[in-house]
Design a protein around this motif. Structure first.
Motif: not given
Length: 163
Positions: A5, A55, A57-58, A61, A78, A82, A85, A139, A142-143
């Motif tokens: 991110a 970043e 926020w990710v 979660h 997810y 997403y 997001y 996404f 990133m998670l």
């Protein structure tokens, strides 16, 4: 090492001059469609905290991500995350698009055309970055990275407690 991110939102080609509203009135319809991409880039890069907010926020979660699951299988959570997001991302640009009377779906189509028309140009470079940031697979990556980082921190904390 910066997260996906952070890398996607922080990297920015230098975008040329800001487009004034009067220029839109003077141009024929369709001539200015890539200008909206430049304006969105300027809006996003004018906010130095944007990458940090996404970043954070990710990271917040990351507990949802199951590191033990088959990487090709994605849980329903997810998809829900997403969508949230994407809403956050679209909120960043929504007011500008609304003022320019451009729908979000239309904006993504403009991004695709910018890439097709001049793949090496500044507008296409930003369009590719924004499309990657909005991409589901990116996404999920990133998670995953955030979950791995979270797990490393937990293991380190457990080792510290065990000393």
């Amino acid at each position: 090492r910066p997260s996906t991110a952070r890398r996607c939102l922080v990297f920015a080609p230098t975008m040329s001059s800001k487009v004034e509203s009067k220029e839109y009135e003077e141009k024929e319809e369709g001539e200015h469609e890539f200008d909206i991409v430049k304006e969105v880039a300027e809006l996003i890069y004018a906010d130095p905290d944007l990458g940090d907010r996404f970043e954070t926020w990710v990271d917040s979660h990351a507990e949802v991500f199951d590191l033990k699951a088959d990487p090709s299988e994605h849980r329903l959570e997810y998809t829900d995350l997403y969508q949230e997001y994407q809403r956050m991302l679209e909120e960043q640009i929504g007011d500008l698009l609304e003022r320019r009377k451009v729908r979000v779906t239309e904006f993504y189509e403009i991004l695709r055309r910018a890439i097709d028309e001049d793949p090496a140009g500044e507008t296409a470079m930003f369009a590719q970055i924004l499309r990657h940031v909005a991409d589901y697979d990116i996404f999920v990556q990133m998670l995953r990275q955030a979950a791995e980082k979270r797990e490393r921190r937990q293991r380190r904390a457990e080792r510290q407690r065990g000393k």
